[in-house]
Design a protein around this motif. Sequence first.
Motif, PDB file in Angstrom:
ATOM      1  N   ILE A   4      66.480  82.430  41.173  1.00 15.59           N
ATOM      2  CA  ILE A   4      67.045  81.099  40.963  1.00 15.59           C
ATOM      3  C   ILE A   4      68.516  81.264  40.612  1.00 15.59           C
ATOM      4  CG2 ILE A   4      64.869  80.056  40.172  1.00 15.59           C
ATOM      5  CD1 ILE A   4      66.079  80.201  37.285  1.00 15.59           C
ATOM      6  N   ILE A   5      69.221  80.164  40.626  1.00 20.19           N
ATOM      7  CA  ILE A   5      70.584  80.138  40.106  1.00 20.19           C
ATOM      8  C   ILE A   5      70.484  79.605  38.683  1.00 20.19           C
ATOM      9  CG2 ILE A   5      72.881  79.141  40.313  1.00 20.19           C
ATOM     10  CD1 ILE A   5      72.297  78.793  43.340  1.00 20.19           C
ATOM     11  N   ASP A  86      61.764  67.476  39.418  1.00 23.06           N
ATOM     12  CA  ASP A  86      61.375  67.663  40.816  1.00 23.06           C
ATOM     13  C   ASP A  86      62.186  66.751  41.733  1.00 23.06           C
ATOM     14  OD1 ASP A  86      59.968  68.705  42.959  1.00 23.06           O
ATOM     15  OD2 ASP A  86      58.303  67.299  42.753  1.00 23.06           O
ATOM     16  N   PHE A  87      62.736  67.344  42.773  1.00 19.47           N
ATOM     17  CA  PHE A  87      63.401  66.620  43.861  1.00 19.47           C
ATOM     18  C   PHE A  87      62.528  66.830  45.092  1.00 19.47           C
ATOM     19  CE2 PHE A  87      66.699  67.320  40.802  1.00 19.47           C
ATOM     20  CZ  PHE A  87      67.566  66.249  40.927  1.00 19.47           C
ATOM     21  N   PRO A  88      61.543  65.931  45.323  1.00 20.34           N
ATOM     22  CA  PRO A  88      60.565  66.177  46.387  1.00 20.34           C
ATOM     23  C   PRO A  88      61.162  66.135  47.791  1.00 20.34           C
ATOM     24  CG  PRO A  88      60.231  64.013  45.432  1.00 20.34           C
ATOM     25  CD  PRO A  88      61.281  64.695  44.610  1.00 20.34           C
ATOM     26  N   VAL A  89      62.183  65.337  47.996  1.00 21.17           N
ATOM     27  CA  VAL A  89      62.879  65.268  49.287  1.00 21.17           C
ATOM     28  C   VAL A  89      64.368  65.102  49.023  1.00 21.17           C
ATOM     29  CG1 VAL A  89      60.934  64.352  50.628  1.00 21.17           C
ATOM     30  CG2 VAL A  89      62.486  62.779  49.505  1.00 21.17           C
ATOM     31  N   PHE A  90      65.175  65.520  49.969  1.00 20.86           N
ATOM     32  CA  PHE A  90      66.631  65.492  49.838  1.00 20.86           C
ATOM     33  C   PHE A  90      67.154  64.101  49.497  1.00 20.86           C
ATOM     34  CE2 PHE A  90      70.807  64.848  51.831  1.00 20.86           C
ATOM     35  CZ  PHE A  90      71.529  65.848  51.199  1.00 20.86           C
ATOM     36  N   ARG A  91      66.569  63.085  50.078  1.00 22.15           N
ATOM     37  CA  ARG A  91      67.098  61.729  49.924  1.00 22.15           C
ATOM     38  C   ARG A  91      66.664  61.028  48.638  1.00 22.15           C
ATOM     39  NH1 ARG A  91      63.150  61.851  53.598  1.00 22.15           N
ATOM     40  NH2 ARG A  91      61.370  60.489  53.269  1.00 22.15           N
ATOM     41  N   ASP A  92      65.867  61.683  47.795  1.00 18.26           N
ATOM     42  CA  ASP A  92      65.408  61.082  46.547  1.00 18.26           C
ATOM     43  C   ASP A  92      66.333  61.528  45.424  1.00 18.26           C
ATOM     44  OD1 ASP A  92      64.111  60.120  44.312  1.00 18.26           O
ATOM     45  OD2 ASP A  92      62.116  60.679  45.016  1.00 18.26           O
ATOM     46  N   GLY A  93      67.182  60.650  44.963  1.00 12.73           N
ATOM     47  CA  GLY A  93      68.178  60.998  43.967  1.00 12.73           C
ATOM     48  C   GLY A  93      67.836  60.599  42.543  1.00 12.73           C
ATOM     49  N   VAL A 118      65.733  71.520  46.820  1.00 12.26           N
ATOM     50  CA  VAL A 118      67.075  71.756  46.285  1.00 12.26           C
ATOM     51  C   VAL A 118      67.884  72.529  47.324  1.00 12.26           C
ATOM     52  CG1 VAL A 118      68.402  72.825  44.424  1.00 12.26           C
ATOM     53  CG2 VAL A 118      66.195  71.746  43.927  1.00 12.26           C
ATOM     54  N   LEU A 119      68.986  71.925  47.751  1.00 12.27           N
ATOM     55  CA  LEU A 119      69.822  72.492  48.813  1.00 12.27           C
ATOM     56  C   LEU A 119      71.242  72.726  48.309  1.00 12.27           C
ATOM     57  CD1 LEU A 119      68.662  70.063  51.642  1.00 12.27           C
ATOM     58  CD2 LEU A 119      67.756  72.333  51.120  1.00 12.27           C
ATOM     59  N   ARG A 120      71.998  73.516  49.057  1.00 17.95           N
ATOM     60  CA  ARG A 120      73.386  73.834  48.713  1.00 17.95           C
ATOM     61  C   ARG A 120      74.204  72.576  48.472  1.00 17.95           C
ATOM     62  NH1 ARG A 120      78.697  74.669  50.101  1.00 17.95           N
ATOM     63  NH2 ARG A 120      79.477  76.801  50.007  1.00 17.95           N
ATOM     64  N   ASP A 121      74.012  71.553  49.304  1.00 15.38           N
ATOM     65  CA  ASP A 121      74.798  70.327  49.205  1.00 15.38           C
ATOM     66  C   ASP A 121      74.595  69.598  47.886  1.00 15.38           C
ATOM     67  OD1 ASP A 121      75.567  70.903  51.767  1.00 15.38           O
ATOM     68  OD2 ASP A 121      74.331  69.358  52.703  1.00 15.38           O
ATOM     69  N   ARG A 137      65.486  75.800  47.575  1.00  9.84           N
ATOM     70  CA  ARG A 137      64.342  75.814  48.488  1.00  9.84           C
ATOM     71  C   ARG A 137      64.203  77.192  49.130  1.00  9.84           C
ATOM     72  NH1 ARG A 137      64.452  71.308  53.001  1.00  9.84           N
ATOM     73  NH2 ARG A 137      65.072  73.024  54.327  1.00  9.84           N
ATOM     74  N   ALA A 138      62.969  77.677  49.237  1.00  4.78           N
ATOM     75  CA  ALA A 138      62.677  79.056  49.654  1.00  4.78           C
ATOM     76  C   ALA A 138      63.248  79.417  51.019  1.00  4.78           C
ATOM     77  CB  ALA A 138      61.174  79.294  49.641  1.00  4.78           C
TER      78      ALA A 138
END
Length: 185
Positions: A4-5, A86-93, A118-121, A137-138
């Motif tokens: 993890i970071i 938990d961030f289940p999908v990218f678009r859920d803020g 969880v993505l770089r963006d 994300r793996a």
Amino acid sequence: MASIIKNRAIVNDDWTLVRPAEDGSLPAVNELPAGKIIVPLAFWQAERDALSASRGAAELGVWLAPDSEPADIAGDFDKLAVIAVDFPVFRDGRGYSIGRLLRERYGYKGELRAIGDVLRDQVRLMLRCGFDAFAVRADKDISDAIKAFDDFTVQYQGAFDEPAPLFRRRAASASSSAASQKVSA
């Protein structure tokens, strides 16, 4: 072991995330994996005493879903080493708001971890909301994700990591420069 970071460095993750099975069931307390675990909020609320008796605070964490209420965990900060969101999908803020509420309204000082999609963006923005650990994300490159912290050098808006907006920081800097010029004159 996964990585993890954490605090802007890539480290080994020695925590096990406990998620419900497809049917929604969770293991009994005595069936949980050994070592450090992060359990869902509902499981924590139902089994708080048993979990606390079986493990110390250094081995317990709770994760919040996007529709969880951060106030529900505020009284338990001393019993937990990690709170994950938990961030289940990218678009859920909604997790960004949960992070800010935990830090700013409820004063949580421990590890605040982003999990799920969880993505770089997202990691730079999550940091600004108070997150200090990120389970990328793996299928994504964690070495690339850590570079996101250096994408911007100046933040315009105030946030958890820098409460004053840029115009206030500049005004404070200008007034301190003017004051130091008067002193030296």
